[in-house]
Every structure is written in C-alpha cells, then in structure tokens.
Design a protein around this motif. Structure first.
Motif, short mmCIF file in Angstrom:
data_model
loop_
_atom_site.label_atom_id
_atom_site.label_comp_id
_atom_site.label_asym_id
_atom_site.label_seq_id
_atom_site.Cartn_x
_atom_site.Cartn_y
_atom_site.Cartn_z
N LYS A 172 4.47 -2.60 -0.02
CA LYS A 172 5.17 -1.52 0.42
C LYS A 172 4.48 -0.78 1.39
CE LYS A 172 7.03 -0.94 -4.29
NZ LYS A 172 7.19 -0.47 -5.68
N ILE A 173 3.16 -0.50 1.23
CA ILE A 173 2.45 0.30 2.32
C ILE A 173 2.60 -0.50 3.73
CG2 ILE A 173 0.50 1.11 3.21
CD1 ILE A 173 -0.24 2.12 0.31
N LEU A 228 2.38 6.50 -7.00
CA LEU A 228 3.33 4.81 -7.01
C LEU A 228 4.69 5.17 -6.86
CD1 LEU A 228 1.40 2.68 -9.54
CD2 LEU A 228 1.54 2.49 -7.33
N TYR A 276 5.52 6.45 -3.42
CA TYR A 276 5.56 5.37 -2.61
C TYR A 276 6.81 4.28 -2.61
CZ TYR A 276 1.04 6.37 -0.45
OH TYR A 276 0.02 7.07 -0.11
N HIS A 277 7.15 4.22 -3.99
CA HIS A 277 8.40 3.22 -4.25
C HIS A 277 9.61 4.01 -3.59
CE1 HIS A 277 10.86 0.48 -6.46
NE2 HIS A 277 11.53 1.34 -6.60
N TRP A 329 9.71 3.47 0.32
CA TRP A 329 9.73 1.90 0.39
C TRP A 329 11.15 1.73 0.28
CZ3 TRP A 329 10.78 -1.81 -3.33
CH2 TRP A 329 10.65 -3.03 -3.00
N ASN A 387 -5.47 5.49 1.49
CA ASN A 387 -4.82 5.15 0.09
C ASN A 387 -5.80 4.15 -0.84
OD1 ASN A 387 -1.95 5.47 -0.28
ND2 ASN A 387 -1.99 5.09 2.09
N THR A 441 -4.05 4.05 5.72
CA THR A 441 -4.32 2.87 4.74
C THR A 441 -5.55 3.20 4.11
OG1 THR A 441 -4.98 1.29 6.48
CG2 THR A 441 -2.98 1.23 5.94
N LYS A 491 0.93 -4.46 -5.36
CA LYS A 491 2.16 -4.59 -4.84
C LYS A 491 2.28 -3.23 -3.82
CE LYS A 491 7.36 -5.43 -5.28
NZ LYS A 491 8.36 -5.39 -6.25
N THR A 492 1.81 -2.26 -4.03
CA THR A 492 2.10 -1.11 -3.11
C THR A 492 1.22 -1.35 -2.06
OG1 THR A 492 2.34 0.34 -5.27
CG2 THR A 492 1.64 1.29 -3.01
N LEU A 493 -0.05 -1.83 -2.19
CA LEU A 493 -0.96 -1.79 -1.22
C LEU A 493 -0.55 -3.16 -0.25
CD1 LEU A 493 -4.34 -1.32 -3.01
CD2 LEU A 493 -3.16 0.16 -1.12
N TYR A 528 -2.09 -1.21 -8.26
CA TYR A 528 -1.58 -0.95 -7.09
C TYR A 528 -1.23 -2.09 -6.30
CZ TYR A 528 -2.22 4.11 -7.53
OH TYR A 528 -2.14 5.46 -7.59
#
Length: 442
Positions: A155-156, A215, A218-219, A222, A101, A98, A150-152, A148
C-alpha cells in the motif's frame, strides 16, 4: 550524570535493546524495493554492517551517559537514517515518510513490549530493560511487521508511486511522526507505575487500537488512489478506443478509394495514352500530377502496433490542422514489450506537449521530430524534439514548470511511468531546441 565506568552487563543490555534497529531498517527499506541501490547481497551487507556499528557506538554512549534506553534508541535513529539514505534513491521527503512509518511500527512495539515485560522489570531499577525484556520487544516488533507487512510492502509503495492521489508528503510525514512521538512518550519509565491497578491492561488495549486506526487510514488512502488510477486508466482506454475507431474508419475510407482507383485505372491509362499520342506533354504532366496527388493523399501506417498507430495518426492530424510539420520514426514491434497504457502515457503526453509548445511559433518554425525505437530487447527509447522561444523554467526535479500555458503539462505522469520502469528522463533546452528523452527498461 556521566559515568566513566563501562559495565559489560550494561553494554550488552543496551545492545540487546538496540537490536530493534535491524527491523527498523528492514521495514524502512521494504516500501522502496524499486528504489534501492546496489544488488541484494551488497545492500544486505551494508545494512547489517551499518546497524551493527551503530549498535556498538550507541551502546557505548549509553554506558557512558547512563541515558534511558529509549533515548539512546531515538539518538541511534539519526545515523540509521543516514545509512537508509545511502541505500535508497528518490525523493528525500518520501524516503523520510517511509522511514517514519518504520519507526512508528517499532516505537509501538517498544511500548507494547515494555508493558508485556513489566512484571519481570518490577525489581529492575536500571535505566534500561533487562535483556529478556528487550527480546520481548524484538519479538513484538517482528509480529507487528507481519501485521503491517501488506501496508509496508504494497500500500505505501503504491501511494508513493501513484501521482493520482497527489499527496503532499511534506504534510503526509506528520501522521507517522506524531504517532511515533506519542508511542515514545507513552513508553513507561517504571514498571511499578505500569503494575498499578488496571493501568497495564487498559494501556495494552488502547495501544492495540492506535496502530489499527493507522492501518485503516492507510487502507483508505490506498483505496482512493487505486480508484483514481483505475478511473484514469479507463478514461485513457476510452480515448485510445476513440482514436483507433477513427483510424479504422480512415483506413476503410482509403481502401474504398483505392478500390475505386483500381477500377478506374483503365480509363486513366486511356487518357494518358491519348495525351501522349497527341504530343500534349503539358496536359499529360498536369494529369499525372493530379492522379499522383490522389494516390499520395493517404498518410499510410505510422507503426506496426495498432494503438501507437492510432495515437500517432491522431496527433499527426492535429499537427496538420495547426500547420506543424511532424516527423515520425516509430520502430516498434506489433506487440509492445510493456503495457500499451503505460507507453501511451509517455508517448502521448510528450507529443501533445510538443504540439502545444510550437503552436504559437511562426508557421515556418513549427516542426517536431519524434523517434521511438527498441535500443535492445530490454530497453526502449523515446525522443521528442521541438523548437521553442522564450525561457523554460525547470522545477527541482528538472521538469518544466506548468506555469507557462501549454507547456509542461503531463510531465508528472511521464515521470511516474519512467520511474516505474527504473528508467531515466532527460531534458535539454540548449540552442533553442527543447529535447526530451525517456528511457524505459522493459
């Protein structure tokens, strides 16, 4: 060359650039919001104080050494990770993942911001960006954080919590590490180079594509994890429905038998009366014992909750088949204070592991004790005890290794659910008794 002169302008220029440590810390902590120590106020105070002290120390280091600003920033990441470690709990490798990232987002912002501010830097021959250029980098970092977010934030954390994808994070850290190093390498040393021909416009376009590609990766991860979890939940629900249907049929059969017993009760009373009148006490005793056995054959209800009752009934039947004595104490309300699927994951896996662990023991030693109760309105406890023989090896997380056939299977799923509810999982193997206790804050 190391200089003994500390310029106030240079100090503030380094400090302005190192303000990027604040969003670095924020983006690193965001995926671990369920694994953070201290309450919000204290955590925010420690974060701000830690970043401020690091900025002050690293600005002094930059003034003394004359190192490039990006090198000073890279050095500052080491103590920043120490503060991050102090504020968060959990597996160190996942925390490193994390953190990297976050550095990936920030290093992308640095190189992007540097390219945007290149026209202002044409006459600057220093090793650090002008303060206004540093603020451009900070602004880009904040915008990148929104992109980022939503990813952070979603999703992560989902990837870290889920054991469905079974990612080895020792290798997963390679993605953000390599991308961060690439952005660090791509940061231009001279504005003059950037302003040559179409270098600036071409590089800006390319730099937009790299984070978008990350991104997308990662999507995909996820989405795969979400589908795997959904399929696992569907399988569990189907198994539970099968258990409940079997339990329903069992209860219906018992009700039919009970109805027949009630109908025939007058005849039984006549038979008992006849034995008593004739003084045939032995026959009377045998008849009553046989009649009592037919009444006691039903196992009754294990729990007020239908799902838990069905699962307990299923494993109780398996225990009888393998001649294992199992004791149940299930003090649960009719409606559970957490999703039934989460509770069944912990409850079912622990009981199944216990059954597998005792099946090879001598018949007289096959016994299991299962206790589940609400310790308070917000705390649920599960304890399963069973004897064992041999040596149980625990892994680095304190969980049994699954190398031994029939033992330790499912503990990773149990740990994932316990972790989700900020609970605790304790295992004791003393005195030949394997005791596992799970505490869930519901």
């Amino acid at each position: 060359m190391i200089s003994s002169d500390i310029s106030l302008d240079a100090f503030f220029s380094y400090a302005a650039f190192l303000l990027l440590l604040f969003p670095t810390m924020m983006y690193a902590l965001l995926p671990l919001k369920e694994n953070l120590k201290f309450f919000d106020g204290k955590r925010h105070f420690i974060s701000i104080l830690g970043c401020t002290l690091i900025i002050f120390a690293m600005s002094l280091l930059g003034c003394v050494t004359g190192f490039e600003a990006k090198l000073i920033f890279a050095i500052a990441l080491l103590p920043l990770f120490g503060v991050f470690q102090f504020l968060s709990s959990g597996d160190t490798v996942k925390k490193l993942y994390t953190f990297l990232n976050s550095t990936m987002v920030i290093t992308n912002s640095i190189v992007f911001g540097t390219l945007l501010s290149a026209p202002q830097e044409l006459n600057n021959e220093g090793t650090i960006l002008l303060p206004q250029s540093s603020f451009i980098c900070l602004g880009v970092a904040l915008v990148s954080g929104l992109i980022y977010w939503k990813t952070l934030a979603v999703k992560i954390p989902y990837l870290i919590r889920s054991d469905a994808l079974d990612l080895d994070y020792r290798f997963a850290v390679i993605i953000p590490l390599v991308v961060s190093l690439f952005f660090y390498w791509a940061t231009p040393k001279s504005a003059a180079v950037v302003m040559t021909g179409r270098v600036r416009s071409t590089t800006l376009t390319f730099l937009c594509m790299v984070p978008l590609a990350v991104l997308l990766i990662y999507h995909v991860f996820w989405r795969i994890a979400a589908n795997l979890v959904e399929n696992a939940n569907l399988r569990q629900e189907n198994e539970l429905l099968g258990m409940q249907r079997k339990r329903y049929e069992e209860l219906r059969t018992y009700m039919n038998e009970t109805s027949a017993l009630r109908h025939d009760f007058r005849q039984h009373l006549l038979a008992i009366q006849g034995y008593a009148r004739n003084g045939e006490t032995e026959k009377l005793s045998d008849y009553i014992a046989s009649f009592s056995a037919s009444l006691a054959d039903h196992r009754g209800s294990f729990s007020a909750n239908a799902a838990v009752d069905a699962v307990a009934s299923h494993y109780d039947e398996l225990a009888k088949l393998q001649k294992t004595e199992i004791s149940w104490l299930l003090g649960l309300p009719e409606t559970l204070p957490l999703p039934e699927s989460d509770f069944i994951t912990v409850f079912g896996n622990l009981v199944e592991n216990a059954l597998n662990a005792v099946k090879d023991l001598p018949e007289g030693k096959r016994n299991i004790n299962v206790t589940v109760k609400m310790l308070s309105d917000a705390m649920l406890g599960i304890t399963v005890k069973n004897p064992y023989e041999g040596v149980i090896k625990l892994n680095k997380n304190g969980l049994p290794k699954s190398g031994r056939p029939g033992h330790g299977i499912g503990f990773s799923s149990v740990e994932a659910v316990v972790h989700r509810y900020n609970g605790a999982l304790e295992i004791d193997t003393s005195n030949g008794l394997f005791t596992v206790g799970a505490l869930l804050y519901v």
